[in-house]
Design a protein around this motif. Structure first.
Motif, mmCIF file in Angstrom:
data_model
loop_
_atom_site.group_PDB
_atom_site.id
_atom_site.type_symbol
_atom_site.label_atom_id
_atom_site.label_comp_id
_atom_site.label_asym_id
_atom_site.label_seq_id
_atom_site.Cartn_x
_atom_site.Cartn_y
_atom_site.Cartn_z
ATOM 1 N N ALA A 2 36.165 12.917 43.469
ATOM 2 C CA ALA A 2 36.965 12.429 42.336
ATOM 3 C C ALA A 2 37.495 13.574 41.489
ATOM 4 N N ASP A 3 36.819 14.756 41.539
ATOM 5 C CA ASP A 3 37.217 15.885 40.703
ATOM 6 C C ASP A 3 38.075 16.904 41.463
ATOM 7 N N ALA A 4 38.661 16.488 42.583
ATOM 8 C CA ALA A 4 39.430 17.415 43.420
ATOM 9 C C ALA A 4 40.628 17.991 42.663
ATOM 10 N N LYS A 5 40.855 19.299 42.875
ATOM 11 C CA LYS A 5 42.004 19.982 42.290
ATOM 12 C C LYS A 5 42.621 20.898 43.334
ATOM 13 N N TRP A 6 43.906 21.207 43.138
ATOM 14 C CA TRP A 6 44.611 22.105 44.051
ATOM 15 C C TRP A 6 45.478 23.053 43.238
ATOM 16 N N LEU A 7 45.621 24.255 43.767
ATOM 17 C CA LEU A 7 46.522 25.219 43.149
ATOM 18 C C LEU A 7 47.833 25.187 43.933
ATOM 19 N N VAL A 8 48.943 24.913 43.254
ATOM 20 C CA VAL A 8 50.251 24.812 43.895
ATOM 21 C C VAL A 8 51.127 25.930 43.334
ATOM 22 N N GLU A 9 51.604 26.803 44.217
ATOM 23 C CA GLU A 9 52.349 27.983 43.770
ATOM 24 C C GLU A 9 53.562 28.236 44.662
ATOM 25 N N GLY A 10 54.553 28.907 44.091
ATOM 26 C CA GLY A 10 55.706 29.331 44.884
ATOM 27 C C GLY A 10 55.321 30.420 45.862
ATOM 28 N N TRP A 11 55.991 30.392 47.006
ATOM 29 C CA TRP A 11 55.753 31.401 48.056
ATOM 30 C C TRP A 11 56.786 32.515 47.884
ATOM 31 N N TYR A 12 56.300 33.710 47.547
ATOM 32 C CA TYR A 12 57.192 34.826 47.237
ATOM 33 C C TYR A 12 57.558 35.632 48.479
ATOM 34 N N ASP A 13 58.789 36.104 48.523
ATOM 35 C CA ASP A 13 59.158 37.116 49.504
ATOM 36 C C ASP A 13 58.472 38.408 49.093
ATOM 37 N N LYS A 14 57.808 39.053 50.068
ATOM 38 C CA LYS A 14 56.928 40.168 49.714
ATOM 39 C C LYS A 14 57.368 41.489 50.323
ATOM 40 N N LYS A 15 57.198 42.530 49.548
ATOM 41 C CA LYS A 15 57.354 43.889 50.055
ATOM 42 C C LYS A 15 56.052 44.348 50.702
ATOM 43 N N ALA A 16 54.936 43.879 50.132
ATOM 44 C CA ALA A 16 53.630 44.290 50.673
ATOM 45 C C ALA A 16 52.543 43.299 50.265
ATOM 46 N N ASP A 17 51.606 43.068 51.210
ATOM 47 C CA ASP A 17 50.348 42.374 50.917
ATOM 48 C C ASP A 17 49.281 43.449 50.790
ATOM 49 N N LEU A 18 48.568 43.459 49.689
ATOM 50 C CA LEU A 18 47.542 44.475 49.457
ATOM 51 C C LEU A 18 46.169 43.839 49.332
ATOM 52 N N ASN A 19 45.162 44.574 49.782
ATOM 53 C CA ASN A 19 43.771 44.201 49.527
ATOM 54 C C ASN A 19 43.078 45.413 48.930
ATOM 55 N N TYR A 20 42.376 45.202 47.852
ATOM 56 C CA TYR A 20 41.571 46.290 47.298
ATOM 57 C C TYR A 20 40.155 45.793 47.084
ATOM 58 N N GLN A 21 39.214 46.659 47.426
ATOM 59 C CA GLN A 21 37.797 46.329 47.381
ATOM 60 C C GLN A 21 37.168 46.966 46.144
ATOM 61 N N ILE A 22 36.310 46.230 45.491
ATOM 62 C CA ILE A 22 35.574 46.791 44.366
ATOM 63 C C ILE A 22 34.083 46.560 44.568
ATOM 64 N N TYR A 23 33.311 47.473 44.024
ATOM 65 C CA TYR A 23 31.860 47.304 44.005
ATOM 66 C C TYR A 23 31.406 47.395 42.553
ATOM 67 N N ILE A 24 30.676 46.379 42.117
ATOM 68 C CA ILE A 24 30.151 46.329 40.754
ATOM 69 C C ILE A 24 28.645 46.537 40.846
ATOM 70 N N SER A 25 28.169 47.662 40.331
ATOM 71 C CA SER A 25 26.752 47.984 40.441
ATOM 72 C C SER A 25 25.940 47.166 39.431
ATOM 73 N N PRO A 26 24.621 47.122 39.592
ATOM 74 C CA PRO A 26 23.787 46.352 38.659
ATOM 75 C C PRO A 26 23.880 46.820 37.210
ATOM 76 N N ASN A 27 24.335 48.077 36.977
ATOM 77 C CA ASN A 27 24.478 48.552 35.600
ATOM 78 C C ASN A 27 25.907 48.400 35.081
ATOM 79 N N GLY A 28 26.784 47.766 35.883
ATOM 80 C CA GLY A 28 28.139 47.490 35.435
ATOM 81 C C GLY A 28 29.177 48.514 35.823
ATOM 82 N N THR A 29 28.782 49.592 36.494
ATOM 83 C CA THR A 29 29.752 50.576 36.972
ATOM 84 C C THR A 29 30.645 49.937 38.029
#
Length: 448
Positions: free
Chosen positions: A241-268
């Protein structure tokens, strides 16, 4: 968790320090939320579960890795020759190729006891699953292991695409044009708005909050496709009953990027890998490392990663997160398309420069359907015949970095062998990489 623990340092400058117990529990999303997966392809699930071998690319010699099946000796020998550290490999008893790996581990009392023994030998032992769900929390509790990563409820929240959009808005980032919809009628209305108002999107994407690997994503190019997909969406929506969806425009892209982050236990926050992704619609097929982008843009992504990491730490999230982003053809950066609060396939190829210093790398992914079985040895021989095999200590060539995903066993009820090839190509020159990639394409075609 040790406040001073830093996974990135353990994998780079402090490789002799401590012990990490690795578990590649790919497919963890099923424990976080109900996902509209549609018809289950068992042969495909078997292949996906063997992607666990990719984890070997980042292991250290003193580490332990839990795999549902021990890899072929020839494959392990080749990895070792290439400079990768082969850890101690543990496998659960009575393992099949379909049961989630964490369920197999949790039900294997002898394996749990072995993990207890490892944990008791030194305080510097850490449990690092691909993703943290209640299953991995139970394993850590049973074996007395210190978990790398946030509690499962927080991980599930971070993986929610609707929450990802909220993060972007709160951080003041540019977001895709669109909205969160709470009904089928709202989805129709937003589709009409996005396609009939400036900038007149030609395609629209509908996202379920917790889909992964292309599941729960619907790319809509016309009204007929919209209605056919809405019928599927409506069928699953009846269950929630609480289902939701994100509906967005599909952009023409110059690049798809992925960046990885690591968050340490002290917040670094460490932003440890920025890659240009190769996608087939919404499905990942490879990465370009480093991306061919201006230094100014790369620096901006480091700043985005640090801001996102601080935000996530503020809600209690620690560990690895992979963030997908796009640069539009109008040079607009949308820093967050989605956040994966877990490891991703890109995480495992983020440290290839540990073995091959300062080269350009293109990762490649192929679906392979063959009339005959194709093993890792077979594929390496074919690559070697063409003169493009990356040799131990070499700086240029191609290498296939998983074995268990290859089509060596005929799936039940199938008349063809089905598998996946994960490879990377290294060189100092992108032109040479493109040349080698074309040859690799031909090799894959020749073995089908």
């Amino acid at each position: 968790m040790d406040k001073e623990f830093n996974l990135i340092q353990y994998l780079t400058t402090q490789r002799s320090k401590g012990v990490i117990i690795w578990l590649c529990n790919i497919g963890a999303e099923k424990y976080w939320s109900n996902i509209s997966t549609g018809v289950v392809d068992r042969s495909e699930d078997v292949i996906v579960n063997r992607i666990e071998e990719m984890n070997l690319l980042i292991c250290r010699e003193q580490d332990v890795i839990i795999l549902r099946k021990s890899p072929d000796k020839e494959y392990l020998d080749m990895l070792k020759k290439m400079g990768y550290s082969i850890p101690r490999i543990l496998t659960p008893k009575n393992a099949d190729l379909l049961t989630p790996i964490s369920e197999l581990v949790r039900n294997d009392i002898e394996l749990i006891e072995e993990l207890k023994n490892i944990a008791s030998q030194t305080e510097d032992v850490f449990f690092s699953p691909y993703a943290v769900t209640y299953m991995e929390e139970k394993i850590a509790e049973m074996a007395g292991l210190k978990m790398l990563g946030a509690r499962s409820q927080i991980g599930a929240k971070v993986n929610d695409k609707i929450f990802n959009r909220k993060i972007s808005e709160e951080l003041g980032f540019k977001v895709c044009q669109g909205k969160v919809c709470c009904s089928i009628d709202e989805i129709r209305e937003e589709y009409e708005k996005l396609t009939n108002s400036p900038p007149y999107f030609k395609k629209v994407i509908i996202k379920e909050p917790n889909g992964a690997s292309g599941k729960g994503l619907y790319v809509i190019s016309d009204k007929d496709k919209l209605e056919s997909n809405l019928r599927v969406i409506a069928r699953f929506a009846r269950k929630r009953a609480d289902a939701k969806w994100l509906v967005e425009g599909w952009y023409d892209k110059k690049a798809d990027l992925n960046y990885q982050i690591y968050i340490s236990p002290n917040g670094t926050v460490d932003v440890f890998s920025i890659k240009q992704q190769l996608l087939n619609d919404t499905v990942y097929i490879g990465s370009k490392i480093p991306p061919d982008l201006d230094e100014e843009i790369l620096n901006s992504y480091k700043q985005y990663g640090e801001k996102i990491g601080k935000y996530l730490f503020g809600i209690g999230y620690t560990g690895v997160a992979g963030i997908d982003s796009i640069i539009t053809t109008d040079d607009v950066i949308i820093p967050i398309i989605e956040i994966n609060g877990r490891f991703t396939l890109s995480t495992y190829i983020s440290f290839l420069n540990n073995q091959i210093k300062d080269v350009k790398i293109l990762s490649r992914y192929f679906r392979l359907i063959s009339e005959k079985p194709v093993s890792h040895v077979d594929l390496i021989k074919e690559i070697d015949k063409k003169g493009i095999l990356l040799e131990p200590g070499g700086r240029e060539g191609a290498f296939v970095y998983t074995s268990g995903t290859l089509p060596t066993v005929l799936p039940e009820g199938q008349d063809k062998y089905i598998g996946r090839v994960f490879a990377f190509i290294a060189s100092d020159s992108w032109d040479r990489i493109e040349e080698y990639s074309s040859i690799l394409d031909d090799i894959i075609q020749s073995v089908t």
